[in-house]
Write a protein that holds these residues in place. Structure first.
Motif, PDB file in Angstrom:
ATOM      1  N   GLU A 100     -69.257 -15.737 -52.103  1.00 57.97           N
ATOM      2  CA  GLU A 100     -70.172 -16.509 -51.263  1.00 57.97           C
ATOM      3  C   GLU A 100     -71.265 -17.127 -52.130  1.00 57.97           C
ATOM      4  O   GLU A 100     -71.497 -16.699 -53.264  1.00 57.97           O
ATOM      5  N   THR A 101     -71.928 -18.144 -51.591  1.00 61.33           N
ATOM      6  CA  THR A 101     -73.082 -18.713 -52.263  1.00 61.33           C
ATOM      7  C   THR A 101     -74.349 -18.052 -51.746  1.00 61.33           C
ATOM      8  O   THR A 101     -74.416 -17.646 -50.581  1.00 61.33           O
ATOM      9  N   ILE A 102     -75.340 -17.934 -52.621  1.00 59.35           N
ATOM     10  CA  ILE A 102     -76.598 -17.283 -52.281  1.00 59.35           C
ATOM     11  C   ILE A 102     -77.724 -18.325 -52.334  1.00 59.35           C
ATOM     12  O   ILE A 102     -77.892 -19.001 -53.364  1.00 59.35           O
ATOM     13  N   PRO A 103     -78.498 -18.503 -51.270  1.00 64.47           N
ATOM     14  CA  PRO A 103     -79.614 -19.475 -51.292  1.00 64.47           C
ATOM     15  C   PRO A 103     -80.792 -18.919 -52.089  1.00 64.47           C
ATOM     16  O   PRO A 103     -81.676 -18.248 -51.543  1.00 64.47           O
ATOM     17  N   MET A 104     -80.818 -19.203 -53.383  1.00 62.97           N
ATOM     18  CA  MET A 104     -81.829 -18.599 -54.253  1.00 62.97           C
ATOM     19  C   MET A 104     -83.251 -19.039 -53.905  1.00 62.97           C
ATOM     20  O   MET A 104     -84.216 -18.308 -54.152  1.00 62.97           O
ATOM     21  N   ASP A 105     -83.397 -20.247 -53.343  1.00 61.67           N
ATOM     22  CA  ASP A 105     -84.744 -20.708 -53.022  1.00 61.67           C
ATOM     23  C   ASP A 105     -85.323 -20.035 -51.776  1.00 61.67           C
ATOM     24  O   ASP A 105     -86.430 -20.364 -51.338  1.00 61.67           O
ATOM     25  N   ALA A 106     -84.619 -19.083 -51.231  1.00 65.60           N
ATOM     26  CA  ALA A 106     -85.163 -18.296 -50.122  1.00 65.60           C
ATOM     27  C   ALA A 106     -86.287 -17.380 -50.597  1.00 65.60           C
ATOM     28  O   ALA A 106     -87.078 -16.889 -49.785  1.00 65.60           O
ATOM     29  N   ALA A 107     -86.358 -17.137 -51.906  1.00 64.25           N
ATOM     30  CA  ALA A 107     -87.421 -16.307 -52.477  1.00 64.25           C
ATOM     31  C   ALA A 107     -88.246 -17.136 -53.458  1.00 64.25           C
ATOM     32  O   ALA A 107     -87.685 -17.970 -54.188  1.00 64.25           O
ATOM     33  N   PRO A 108     -89.564 -16.966 -53.479  1.00 59.18           N
ATOM     34  CA  PRO A 108     -90.385 -17.674 -54.471  1.00 59.18           C
ATOM     35  C   PRO A 108     -89.885 -17.393 -55.885  1.00 59.18           C
ATOM     36  O   PRO A 108     -89.568 -16.247 -56.229  1.00 59.18           O
ATOM     37  N   GLY A 109     -89.753 -18.422 -56.672  1.00 53.64           N
ATOM     38  CA  GLY A 109     -89.238 -18.277 -58.024  1.00 53.64           C
ATOM     39  C   GLY A 109     -87.758 -18.541 -58.137  1.00 53.64           C
ATOM     40  O   GLY A 109     -87.205 -18.612 -59.235  1.00 53.64           O
ATOM     41  N   GLY A 110     -87.081 -18.702 -56.990  1.00 54.45           N
ATOM     42  CA  GLY A 110     -85.646 -18.949 -57.014  1.00 54.45           C
ATOM     43  C   GLY A 110     -85.283 -20.415 -57.015  1.00 54.45           C
ATOM     44  O   GLY A 110     -84.093 -20.760 -57.080  1.00 54.45           O
ATOM     45  N   GLU A 111     -86.280 -21.292 -56.972  1.00 57.16           N
ATOM     46  CA  GLU A 111     -86.011 -22.726 -56.915  1.00 57.16           C
ATOM     47  C   GLU A 111     -85.249 -23.193 -58.156  1.00 57.16           C
ATOM     48  O   GLU A 111     -85.440 -22.676 -59.251  1.00 57.16           O
ATOM     49  N   GLY A 112     -84.398 -24.178 -57.943  1.00 60.20           N
ATOM     50  CA  GLY A 112     -83.685 -24.775 -59.059  1.00 60.20           C
ATOM     51  C   GLY A 112     -82.540 -23.935 -59.589  1.00 60.20           C
ATOM     52  O   GLY A 112     -82.042 -24.170 -60.698  1.00 60.20           O
ATOM     53  N   ARG A 113     -82.126 -22.970 -58.835  1.00 62.59           N
ATOM     54  CA  ARG A 113     -81.029 -22.110 -59.275  1.00 62.59           C
ATOM     55  C   ARG A 113     -79.880 -22.131 -58.259  1.00 62.59           C
ATOM     56  O   ARG A 113     -80.112 -22.216 -57.058  1.00 62.59           O
ATOM     57  N   ILE A 114     -78.667 -22.056 -58.760  1.00 60.91           N
ATOM     58  CA  ILE A 114     -77.459 -21.931 -57.945  1.00 60.91           C
ATOM     59  C   ILE A 114     -76.881 -20.547 -58.194  1.00 60.91           C
ATOM     60  O   ILE A 114     -76.795 -20.101 -59.351  1.00 60.91           O
ATOM     61  N   ALA A 115     -76.495 -19.868 -57.140  1.00 62.33           N
ATOM     62  CA  ALA A 115     -75.908 -18.527 -57.300  1.00 62.33           C
ATOM     63  C   ALA A 115     -74.686 -18.380 -56.409  1.00 62.33           C
ATOM     64  O   ALA A 115     -74.639 -18.922 -55.303  1.00 62.33           O
ATOM     65  N   TYR A 116     -73.724 -17.677 -56.932  1.00 64.51           N
ATOM     66  CA  TYR A 116     -72.531 -17.379 -56.152  1.00 64.51           C
ATOM     67  C   TYR A 116     -71.933 -16.061 -56.621  1.00 64.51           C
ATOM     68  O   TYR A 116     -72.252 -15.560 -57.715  1.00 64.51           O
ATOM     69  N   THR A 117     -71.104 -15.475 -55.767  1.00 62.95           N
ATOM     70  CA  THR A 117     -70.440 -14.212 -56.115  1.00 62.95           C
ATOM     71  C   THR A 117     -68.930 -14.415 -56.187  1.00 62.95           C
ATOM     72  O   THR A 117     -68.370 -15.288 -55.520  1.00 62.95           O
ATOM     73  N   VAL A 118     -68.300 -13.619 -57.019  1.00 67.52           N
ATOM     74  CA  VAL A 118     -66.848 -13.550 -57.087  1.00 67.52           C
ATOM     75  C   VAL A 118     -66.444 -12.079 -57.038  1.00 67.52           C
ATOM     76  O   VAL A 118     -67.249 -11.189 -57.331  1.00 67.52           O
ATOM     77  N   LYS A 119     -65.212 -11.833 -56.644  1.00 71.92           N
ATOM     78  CA  LYS A 119     -64.680 -10.466 -56.622  1.00 71.92           C
ATOM     79  C   LYS A 119     -63.653 -10.326 -57.726  1.00 71.92           C
ATOM     80  O   LYS A 119     -62.673 -11.072 -57.770  1.00 71.92           O
ATOM     81  N   LYS A 120     -63.891  -9.374 -58.607  1.00 73.25           N
ATOM     82  CA  LYS A 120     -63.031  -9.166 -59.769  1.00 73.25           C
ATOM     83  C   LYS A 120     -62.233  -7.873 -59.596  1.00 73.25           C
ATOM     84  O   LYS A 120     -62.731  -6.888 -59.038  1.00 73.25           O
ATOM     85  N   PRO A 121     -60.982  -7.843 -60.086  1.00 72.05           N
ATOM     86  CA  PRO A 121     -60.201  -6.607 -60.002  1.00 72.05           C
ATOM     87  C   PRO A 121     -60.875  -5.479 -60.760  1.00 72.05           C
ATOM     88  O   PRO A 121     -61.542  -5.701 -61.771  1.00 72.05           O
TER      89      PRO A 121
END
Length: 473
Positions: free
Chosen positions: A119-140
């Motif tokens: 999933e993608t994570i809205p990093m700008d939901a927290a102060p200091g998270g602006e300008g960042r893209i975040a996502y998760t992956v599931k690894k074996p």
């Protein structure tokens, strides 16, 4: 017939073999390997070497292999069911049902291989998270040690091997000592389906050697085990930081409320109590019936039970056959003797007929008796009278186990009360606790285990969540 170990894509002759006997006829049906520490190490090493390649295999290829296994198993279902009947004494018609379910389990695994999402994570939901893209992956997770029981030698193997391969892991499978032929049969199908070498390895032998080796080896990242609470708790205590999924014991209970139509449910209750000789983790062991319909329920339950046919598991009309081992019959008879001495009444069965324990109905058994509070794993059901749903729920919860429970009722409020108050992993409303389809989350609380099976949920157990954050500035 002699089988060999399946290690690194090769059929490897073992140093030692043992006789495998039919639980029903006691005839030798095969000679199977008993792996030593060196052979187990070779299997773990093969899985460890193959882990990187398995993780990089595209999802569509993993899915294709699992689909091919499902197709080949369906084509050979009669042969597979006969293997179960021979090595586990499961009546043939019930074994055929297990194969049908196993085909579905591998199909579900093929589908889930394509649905492992992040999933993608809205990093700008927290102060200091602006300008960042975040996502998760599931690894074996890596190498999975799978330890399976005798009672569903195809389908419970599928519930571990299927999601492990779907998620991109490798496996060392240690099947039950009494039912290794099913595991070797599946290994042959995976070989035919083109599974790369080392991803699936099958080793047989005593749990004290094979099971302990898997738990102790640092190359094994996860243990998935179905079996007794005693062994499960020992695995968990010895596994350290390994991930552990445990599907352990139960003494599943059913509540029958006043006003329900007994004739619509009685056949299903009898099936839940005596299918596969009661050797089912969610076998119906305890029934609490409202006093207003208790006598009628017992009468109809006994009538249907007496119609069950005991005999050779290879006969197509057999309903009940031999328990997995003679010592199990002796144990159950001891538990029944204890119950009789404490005032319980054997309304049907309670004896051995041509080596088969007759389907047994016990009435008025106290809650502290072994047949009530422990897992009997035999064709024995306890039926007791209750005066209220509150009393029944309290009795169901008065157990060290909590896998599944059921309730038959016409009252929606009663149904929701039971769903809320029963201390189990799954509540079946207007059905027996023995109900399971293979994509639902399945697992328990208390001494019934930790974690969940059911392909999607097993994949979650067998993957690690990884976070990636990119600073765009």
């Amino acid at each position: 017939m002699q089988k060999h170990l399946f290690i690194d894509g090769q059929w490897v002759e073992a140093k030692q073999y043992i006789e495998l006997k039919s639980p029903f006829s006691q005839e030798v049906i095969a000679h199977v390997p008993s792996a030593d520490q060196i052979e187990l190490d070779a299997a773990i090493a093969a899985a460890y070497r193959a882990a990187d390649a398995a993780a990089k295999m595209p999802a569509h290829k993993r899915a294709d292999i699992l689909e091919k296994v499902a197709m080949r198993l369906n084509e050979r279902k009669d042969e597979a069911a006969r293997i179960i009947a021979l090595e586990a004494a499961k009546p043939l018609k019930i074994a055929l049902g297990e194969i049908d379910r196993t085909v579905q389990t591998y199909k579900f695994a093929a589908e889930e291989a394509k649905r492992i999402y992040g999933e993608t994570i809205p990093m700008d939901a927290a102060p200091g998270g602006e300008g960042r893209i975040a996502y998760t992956v599931k690894k074996p997770i890596g190498v999975i040690g799978a330890i399976t029981p005798f009672n569903f030698p195809f389908n419970l193997v599928a519930h571990k091997v299927g999601p492990a391969i779907a998620a991109g892991n490798t496996i060392v499978l240690k099947p039950a000592s009494q039912t290794p032929l099913s595991a070797y049969f599946i290994a042959e199908l995976f070989e035919e389906a083109g599974l790369p070498k080392g991803i699936l390895n099958v080793v047989t032998g005593p749990g004290s050697i094979a099971g302990n080796a898997l738990v102790a080896d640092d190359r094994v990242s996860m243990i998935t085990f179905t079996g007794s609470p005693e062994v499960g708790m020992r695995i968990r205590s010895q596994a350290g930081l390994k991930r552990v999924t445990l599907e352990l014991g139960s003494n599943s209970a059913l509540i029958v409320d006043q006003g329900v139509h007994i004739n619509k449910m009685i056949n299903r209750c009898v099936m839940g109590a005596f299918s596969n000789q009661g050797q089912v983790c969610i076998s119906l062991q305890r029934i609490y019936v409202h006093e207003q319909i208790y006598e009628q329920f017992v009468e109809q339950f006994k009538e249907q039970t007496m119609q069950l046919k005991m005999g050779n598991p290879l006969d197509s009309d057999t309903d009940v056959s031999a328990l997995i081992a003679k010592k199990e019959c002796e144990r159950v008879l001891e538990w029944l003797d204890e119950a009789k001495q404490e005032g319980a009444w054997i309304a049907a069965g309670g004896h051995i007929d041509n080596g088969i324990l007759a389907p047994t109905i016990v009435l008025e058994a106290a809650a502290h008796l072994k047949i009530s509070c422990q897992e009997i794993f035999a064709p024995v059901v306890v039926i007791n009278k209750v005066s209220s749903i509150h009393e029944a729920i309290k009795l169901v919860n008065d157990s060290q186990y909590g896998l599944q429970a059921g309730i038959y009722t016409n009252d929606i409020h009663t149904a929701l009360q039971a769903a809320d108050e029963l201390q189990v992993g799954g509540v079946m409303i207007n059905d027996i606790p023995t109900f399971r389809v293979d994509h639902m989350p399945y697992g328990g609380v208390k001494e019934s285990g930790t974690g969940r099976e059911g392909i999607k949920y097993a994949v979650e157990e067998m993957t690690e969540l990884k976070l990636i954050v990119m600073n765009r500035g």
